[in-house]
Design an enzyme around this catalytic site. Structure first.
Site, mmCIF file in Angstrom:
data_model
loop_
_atom_site.group_PDB
_atom_site.id
_atom_site.type_symbol
_atom_site.label_atom_id
_atom_site.label_comp_id
_atom_site.label_asym_id
_atom_site.label_seq_id
_atom_site.Cartn_x
_atom_site.Cartn_y
_atom_site.Cartn_z
ATOM 1 N N THR A 133 29.208 40.116 44.164
ATOM 2 C CA THR A 133 28.481 39.289 45.340
ATOM 3 C C THR A 133 27.285 38.366 44.643
ATOM 4 O O THR A 133 26.532 38.809 44.278
ATOM 5 C CB THR A 133 28.092 40.287 46.600
ATOM 6 N N ARG A 161 28.720 46.945 39.164
ATOM 7 C CA ARG A 161 29.035 45.373 39.492
ATOM 8 C C ARG A 161 28.950 44.989 40.761
ATOM 9 O O ARG A 161 29.147 43.764 41.007
ATOM 10 C CB ARG A 161 30.189 45.037 38.703
ATOM 11 N N ASP A 162 28.318 45.727 41.942
ATOM 12 C CA ASP A 162 28.525 45.291 43.308
ATOM 13 C C ASP A 162 27.512 45.920 44.172
ATOM 14 O O ASP A 162 27.885 46.521 45.284
ATOM 15 C CB ASP A 162 29.823 45.239 43.738
ATOM 16 N N VAL A 163 26.240 46.312 43.691
ATOM 17 C CA VAL A 163 25.455 46.984 44.450
ATOM 18 C C VAL A 163 24.896 45.975 45.464
ATOM 19 O O VAL A 163 24.163 44.938 44.893
ATOM 20 C CB VAL A 163 24.440 47.434 43.274
#
Length: 176
Positions: free
Chosen positions: A95, A55-57
């Site tokens: 992000t 959920r935040d690559v």
């Protein structure tokens, strides 16, 4: 008991690499982009097999060894373990510039959202800019949900295969 296992990676992160290339006005080598892409894709394959959504690559969460040859996906601070392979998450977290359309739309999302974020990351490595930018979150959401990203510019000299895989990862349809 909680155990945290860490690896020391003294090569910084891909965000620093992108910033450095942008400042120098030099594009990144395609061989490096493919290497990092494959290493992160392999990490995501493992996480997804274990039912974990990252959920935040993004480049700031991809760390490098000192030689820059090995990339490690880190910062699982907002990762989510799904109860089954078919399960989906609903929380809008991550992000903003790397969020998949289904996340912006408040729809349930799954592993494809991580792949979309990886597509944004690889696009940024090639173009040294994001596929979508806007002055505020609302405009950014509208672009991500309604517009197709421009293909990686041919003038940069990257292979059609790299351009194609990025376009596939940036698909608006999260179904496989």
């Amino acid at each position: 008991m909680l155990c945290i296992v860490m690896q020391y990676l003294d090569g910084g992160d891909l965000h620093r690499v992108v910033d450095g290339a942008r400042q120098l006005g030099r594009q990144l080598d395609e061989v490096d982009i493919w290497r990092w892409f494959l290493q992160v894709a392999s990490a995501l394959q493992y996480l997804h097999k274990e039912r974990v959504l990252h959920r935040d690559v993004k480049p700031a969460n991809i760390f490098l060894t000192s030689a820059g040859r090995h990339a490690v996906l880190g910062d699982l601070g907002i990762a989510k373990i799904l109860p089954s392979v078919e399960a989906r998450a609903l929380t809008q977290i991550g992000t903003p510039a790397y969020l998949a359309p289904e996340v912006w739309q408040g729809r349930r999302y799954g592993y494809a959202a991580d792949i979309y974020s990886l597509g944004c990351t690889v696009y940024e490595l090639a173009e040294l800019r994001m596929p979508f930018t806007a002055e505020n979150r609302g405009l950014l959401a509208a672009q991500v949900c309604r517009k197709n990203s421009k293909p990686i510019e041919a003038r940069l000299g990257y292979s059609p295969e790299l351009t194609r895989i990025v376009q596939l990862m940036l698909s608006k349809d999260p179904r496989p």
